[in-house]
Design an enzyme around this catalytic site. Sequence first.
Site, PDB file in Angstrom:
ATOM      1  N   TYR A   7     110.487  38.011  -8.974  1.00 60.92           N
ATOM      2  CA  TYR A   7     109.310  38.248  -8.113  1.00 60.92           C
ATOM      3  C   TYR A   7     109.678  38.205  -6.632  1.00 60.92           C
ATOM      4  O   TYR A   7     109.043  38.892  -5.824  1.00 60.92           O
ATOM      5  CB  TYR A   7     108.157  37.284  -8.461  1.00 60.92           C
ATOM      6  CG  TYR A   7     107.550  37.670  -9.798  1.00 60.92           C
ATOM      7  CD1 TYR A   7     106.671  38.748  -9.892  1.00 60.92           C
ATOM      8  CD2 TYR A   7     107.906  37.007 -10.970  1.00 60.92           C
ATOM      9  CE1 TYR A   7     106.155  39.141 -11.124  1.00 60.92           C
ATOM     10  CE2 TYR A   7     107.396  37.390 -12.207  1.00 60.92           C
ATOM     11  CZ  TYR A   7     106.515  38.461 -12.273  1.00 60.92           C
ATOM     12  OH  TYR A   7     106.011  38.866 -13.487  1.00 60.92           O
ATOM     13  N   HIS A  65      95.261  41.235 -11.722  1.00 59.95           N
ATOM     14  CA  HIS A  65      96.513  40.730 -12.293  1.00 59.95           C
ATOM     15  C   HIS A  65      97.340  39.937 -11.268  1.00 59.95           C
ATOM     16  O   HIS A  65      98.542  39.768 -11.442  1.00 59.95           O
ATOM     17  CB  HIS A  65      97.347  41.890 -12.860  1.00 59.95           C
ATOM     18  CG  HIS A  65      96.751  42.500 -14.104  1.00 59.95           C
ATOM     19  ND1 HIS A  65      97.229  43.648 -14.682  1.00 59.95           N
ATOM     20  CD2 HIS A  65      95.718  42.087 -14.882  1.00 59.95           C
ATOM     21  CE1 HIS A  65      96.499  43.933 -15.758  1.00 59.95           C
ATOM     22  NE2 HIS A  65      95.576  43.014 -15.900  1.00 59.95           N
ATOM     23  N   CYS A 123      99.907  27.073  -6.587  1.00 55.66           N
ATOM     24  CA  CYS A 123     100.441  25.720  -6.779  1.00 55.66           C
ATOM     25  C   CYS A 123      99.910  25.168  -8.097  1.00 55.66           C
ATOM     26  O   CYS A 123      98.699  25.082  -8.301  1.00 55.66           O
ATOM     27  CB  CYS A 123     100.030  24.811  -5.624  1.00 55.66           C
ATOM     28  SG  CYS A 123     100.507  23.090  -5.930  1.00 55.66           S
ATOM     29  N   LEU A 170      98.396  61.568 -13.958  1.00 54.53           N
ATOM     30  CA  LEU A 170      99.423  62.606 -14.052  1.00 54.53           C
ATOM     31  C   LEU A 170      99.237  63.415 -15.327  1.00 54.53           C
ATOM     32  O   LEU A 170      99.483  64.613 -15.358  1.00 54.53           O
ATOM     33  CB  LEU A 170     100.790  61.917 -14.064  1.00 54.53           C
ATOM     34  CG  LEU A 170     102.030  62.673 -13.645  1.00 54.53           C
ATOM     35  CD1 LEU A 170     101.856  63.351 -12.302  1.00 54.53           C
ATOM     36  CD2 LEU A 170     103.219  61.707 -13.601  1.00 54.53           C
ATOM     37  N   GLY A 182      95.587  56.398 -12.493  1.00 59.92           N
ATOM     38  CA  GLY A 182      96.983  56.022 -12.730  1.00 59.92           C
ATOM     39  C   GLY A 182      97.166  54.812 -13.615  1.00 59.92           C
ATOM     40  O   GLY A 182      98.035  53.989 -13.373  1.00 59.92           O
TER      41      GLY A 182
END
Length: 237
Positions: free
Chosen positions: A54, A109, A117, A203, A176
């Site tokens: 991350y 998300h 924390c 797409l 998308g």
Amino acid sequence: MKENIVILTGAGISAESGIKTFRDSNGLWENHAIEDVATPEGFARNPALVYRFYNARRAQLHEENVVPNLGHKSLAQLEQHDGFNVAIITQNVDNLHERAGSKKVLHMHGELLSALCRYSNQRTYYDADFDESTECSCCQRSGGLRPDIVWFGEIPMYMDEIQTLIEQANHFVAIGTSGQVYPAAGFVNFAKQLGITTTEINLEPSDNNYLFDHTYVGPASEAVPRFVSDLITNKNN
Ligand code: APR
């Protein structure tokens, strides 16, 4: 009267901004198995790997080519239009909607630029690397901070607010997203039950495409501005 537009976005809107989608890369996320980097079990098994992963995703947001595209920008312009109330629900953890100028964005998300924390449950804006040795600003202890990302098996954020937004919407739009991850994949069913107009922009039509009243096929940088322009033209007529 203002129209309430609720827009669900997925990885496809950021694909042309240099951020890879999930399911177009053989189930791997930036060369890592999802279960290693996007589950609580993966984090418990190898925290160092997950922090590193991350930290790299967060650093990527500063790369020169990672900038909002016309898809993000046209949604921000739509929000400026007097005729519409726009709310974006994004599954993306990047900050490209905000950088394009959108104000009402719910990251269901989680967000790369936030740390959670585990001692105090407080969230802190974080635009730097962090790991087990980093002290949190809330309790001044190390070992508590984790990426503020909703991993598989965890409960997405803002679900009550999202339900209310869809209940009050005139138009639900999915951009998308492959429609494979719940609960987000089910929002269109909810919108349909409520009789709300639904539009998909992708797409290629997703597996859920039959649930949408209208479809715009094309890359987000082209198809989203086309949709926004049609919406404004119809409003003016
Ligand atoms: N323009 C528009 N759509 C595109 C583009 C583009 N340039 N490129 C790809 N797409 C579409 C693909 O056709 C696909 O339907 O974007 C979608 C990407 O699908 P996924 O990779 O499955 O991403 P998403 O739907 O956002 O995934 C949902 O799954 O892994 C979890 O938590 C993660 O938020 C993520 C969630």
